[in-house]
Design a protein around this motif. Structure first.
Motif, short mmCIF file in Angstrom:
data_model
loop_
_atom_site.label_atom_id
_atom_site.label_comp_id
_atom_site.label_asym_id
_atom_site.label_seq_id
_atom_site.Cartn_x
_atom_site.Cartn_y
_atom_site.Cartn_z
N ALA A 187 47.81 38.05 55.32
CA ALA A 187 48.61 38.91 56.43
C ALA A 187 47.57 39.84 57.08
O ALA A 187 46.32 39.87 56.54
N GLU A 188 47.90 40.50 58.03
CA GLU A 188 46.99 41.57 58.57
C GLU A 188 47.27 42.81 58.06
O GLU A 188 48.13 43.39 57.34
N PRO A 189 46.30 43.62 58.12
CA PRO A 189 46.27 45.03 57.20
C PRO A 189 47.25 45.88 57.53
O PRO A 189 47.92 46.44 56.55
N GLY A 190 48.16 45.93 58.31
CA GLY A 190 49.45 46.77 58.74
C GLY A 190 50.69 46.06 58.24
O GLY A 190 51.69 46.79 58.40
N ARG A 235 47.66 45.25 39.31
CA ARG A 235 47.93 43.99 40.03
C ARG A 235 47.18 43.85 41.16
O ARG A 235 47.18 42.72 41.81
N ILE A 236 46.49 44.90 41.60
CA ILE A 236 45.58 44.44 42.69
C ILE A 236 44.35 43.72 42.68
O ILE A 236 43.73 44.03 41.58
N ARG A 237 43.91 43.03 43.24
CA ARG A 237 42.56 42.10 43.28
C ARG A 237 42.05 42.20 44.61
O ARG A 237 42.50 42.28 45.73
N LEU A 238 40.59 42.58 44.40
CA LEU A 238 39.68 42.72 45.70
C LEU A 238 39.05 41.37 45.81
O LEU A 238 38.48 40.87 44.82
N LEU A 239 39.50 40.68 46.97
CA LEU A 239 38.92 39.32 46.99
C LEU A 239 37.72 39.09 48.00
O LEU A 239 37.57 39.86 48.79
N THR A 240 36.95 38.11 47.59
CA THR A 240 35.63 38.04 48.02
C THR A 240 35.81 36.49 49.14
O THR A 240 36.95 35.71 48.71
N ARG A 241 34.86 36.21 50.01
CA ARG A 241 35.09 35.08 50.59
C ARG A 241 34.78 33.77 49.93
O ARG A 241 35.28 32.96 50.23
N ASP A 242 34.27 34.13 48.56
CA ASP A 242 34.16 32.98 47.89
C ASP A 242 35.44 32.61 46.79
O ASP A 242 35.27 31.59 46.09
N GLY A 243 36.22 33.38 47.03
CA GLY A 243 37.61 33.63 46.02
C GLY A 243 37.55 34.17 44.93
O GLY A 243 38.34 33.85 44.05
N ARG A 244 36.47 34.76 44.81
CA ARG A 244 36.43 35.98 43.17
C ARG A 244 37.61 36.84 43.49
O ARG A 244 37.89 37.29 44.57
N GLN A 245 38.06 37.03 42.33
CA GLN A 245 39.27 38.10 42.26
C GLN A 245 38.72 39.24 41.46
O GLN A 245 38.74 39.09 40.25
N ILE A 246 38.56 40.38 42.09
CA ILE A 246 37.93 41.55 41.14
C ILE A 246 39.11 42.34 40.92
O ILE A 246 39.63 43.08 41.83
N GLU A 287 24.43 40.02 44.88
CA GLU A 287 24.16 40.05 46.00
C GLU A 287 24.75 39.55 47.14
O GLU A 287 25.15 38.45 47.25
N GLY A 288 25.07 40.50 48.12
CA GLY A 288 25.36 39.90 49.36
C GLY A 288 27.18 39.85 49.27
O GLY A 288 27.76 39.60 50.16
N GLN A 289 27.68 40.26 48.29
CA GLN A 289 29.16 39.99 48.03
C GLN A 289 29.85 41.28 48.32
O GLN A 289 29.27 42.39 48.42
N LYS A 290 30.67 41.25 49.28
CA LYS A 290 31.73 42.20 49.96
C LYS A 290 33.07 41.87 49.86
O LYS A 290 33.60 40.79 49.81
N PRO A 291 34.04 42.73 50.02
CA PRO A 291 35.57 42.37 50.34
C PRO A 291 35.90 41.67 51.44
O PRO A 291 35.22 41.61 52.43
N PHE A 292 36.71 40.82 51.29
CA PHE A 292 37.12 39.90 52.24
C PHE A 292 38.73 39.95 52.33
O PHE A 292 39.32 39.83 53.67
N ALA A 293 39.38 40.30 51.50
CA ALA A 293 41.01 40.47 51.56
C ALA A 293 41.24 41.27 50.06
O ALA A 293 40.52 41.50 49.25
N VAL A 294 42.74 41.79 50.38
CA VAL A 294 43.27 42.55 49.44
C VAL A 294 44.49 41.66 48.96
O VAL A 294 45.34 41.14 49.61
N ARG A 347 44.00 40.80 55.02
CA ARG A 347 42.87 40.92 55.42
C ARG A 347 42.24 42.03 55.29
O ARG A 347 42.91 43.20 55.56
N ALA A 348 40.95 42.32 54.97
CA ALA A 348 40.50 43.34 54.26
C ALA A 348 39.59 44.33 55.70
O ALA A 348 39.36 45.24 55.78
#
Length: 360
Positions: A210-213, A283-294, A335-342, A356-357
């Motif tokens: 989904a889009e951020p808004g 219940r919020i997960r910060l998602l990376t491009r690799d599929g990690r759920q932080i 290293e190099g990991q950053k948010p991709f989605a919420v 989308r983040a």
């Protein structure tokens, strides 16, 4: 939800299971699997980025071992492979994926039960769900039920290697985003992570975000009212600084102390007919491009304020028709990991609602 390191390892160690690994064939004297049957035309080679990663394997006694994992191939099988196989009923109708890799003991100590290295690996689907590792109880020699069979050695000496092929089940129509290895044990998101991406996986996942808004109803668990659907939308994802958390009293691992905190703010609207005591940050997960759920680092109990992540909503109720914005803290390691989605992990429903983040 993912299991803790000790619980996951103990559960797997206690179960009398034959893990399915290695391509089908006959076992040689050293325990390796050699020879393969003819491949069905329905199988597909997936473009996983093969290669070696030096990782840490934690055994059932919490002893670390340095290990090199070399991914060789990833093959999508056919739903027909599961028919007649002695796997759980929940796997019937799923699609098996065969991951072949080599395990090498690069440390100075002998590794007990090296098949447990499998429990550190995850096949991440494009639905943000882990593939389910297939198991047999009392399997037949040669892995006759499925074209993957596990013949690991009882221990793995320093410098020794063995090749395996593990079966993971994904729902029909779900692709693969990546292969992940968690160094802290069974799916420990706070530990170091090694990644083997699958080409095209990010594009597939991105198309479904989904889009951020966008405002999307999410399933929320209310203690007295059962399950409610609350319209939700992310407001911002802000990069913080470890200095922000200095006096916060958060339980951080050594790996997390070397990571980067991010602050995720999400707005919810109470559409119920009564006031809502609303706390959804867990219940919020910060998602990376690799599929990690932080997951979030719980801070509802803290007396101190975290700059950039206000928590004054904690003890307030939300009247009917009103909205509240909640902030959660997520520490990204690697290293190099950053948010991709919420993502929002809904109550009583598989999968995530994900936005989308970028642009937040």
């Amino acid at each position: 939800m993912r299991l803790s390191s000790q619980f996951g390892k103990a559960a797997m160690g206690a179960a009398v299971l034959l893990l399915l690994a290695g391509c089908a064939g006959e076992r040689d004297a050293g325990g390796a699997v050699v020879g393969t049957s003819e491949r069905p035309a329905s199988w597909t080679d997936l473009p996983v980025r093969t290669g070696a990663r030096d990782v840490v394997h934690t055994d059932v006694d919490d002893r670390p071992h340095t290990v090199r994992i070399t991914v060789r191939s990833l093959v999508r099988g056919s739903e027909k492979d599961m028919r007649g196989a002695r796997v759980g009923e929940e796997l019937k109708g799923t699609v098996p994926h065969y991951l072949t890799f080599e395990v090498t003991n690069t440390g100075p100590r002998r590794i007990p039960d090296p098949f447990m290295v499998d429990s550190d690996l995850v096949l991440m689907g494009t639905d943000w769900e882990d593939g389910q590792e297939a198991h047999l109880s009392g399997g037949r020699p040669g892995g006759a039920d499925l074209p993957c069979a596990n013949f690991p050695p009882e221990t793995l000496a320093p410098g020794a290697s063995y090749e395996v092929c593990v079966t993971y089940a994904l729902p029909e129509g779900v692709g693969v985003l990546s292969v992940l290895h968690y160094a802290g044990g069974y799916h420990d998101e706070t530990a170091a992570v090694a990644v083997w991406p699958v080409d095209g996986g990010v594009e597939t996942v991105s198309a479904g975000l989904a889009e951020p808004g966008d405002v999307i109803p999410v399933r929320h668990g209310a203690d007295e009212d059962g399950i409610l659907e609350l319209p939700a939308t992310p407001v911002s994802v802000r990069r913080g600084n470890m200095a922000d958390l200095k006096d916060a009293g958060l339980p951080l691992t050594e790996e997390e102390r070397r990571g980067v905190p991010y602050y995720v703010s999400v707005t919810y609207t109470n559409t119920d007919t009564s006031d809502l005591y609303n706390d959804q940050s867990d219940r919020i997960r910060l998602l990376t491009r690799d599929g990690r759920q932080i997951p979030e680092k719980s801070h509802y109990f803290m007396d101190s304020e975290v700059p950039g992540c206000p928590s004054d909503w904690i003890f307030a109720t939300v009247p009917t028709g009103d909205s509240v914005t909640q902030c959660s803290i997520h520490v990204v390691t690697g290293e190099g990991q950053k948010p991709f989605a919420v993502g929002f992990d809904q109550v009583d429903r598989a999968g995530l609602v994900a936005w989308r983040a970028e642009g937040l």
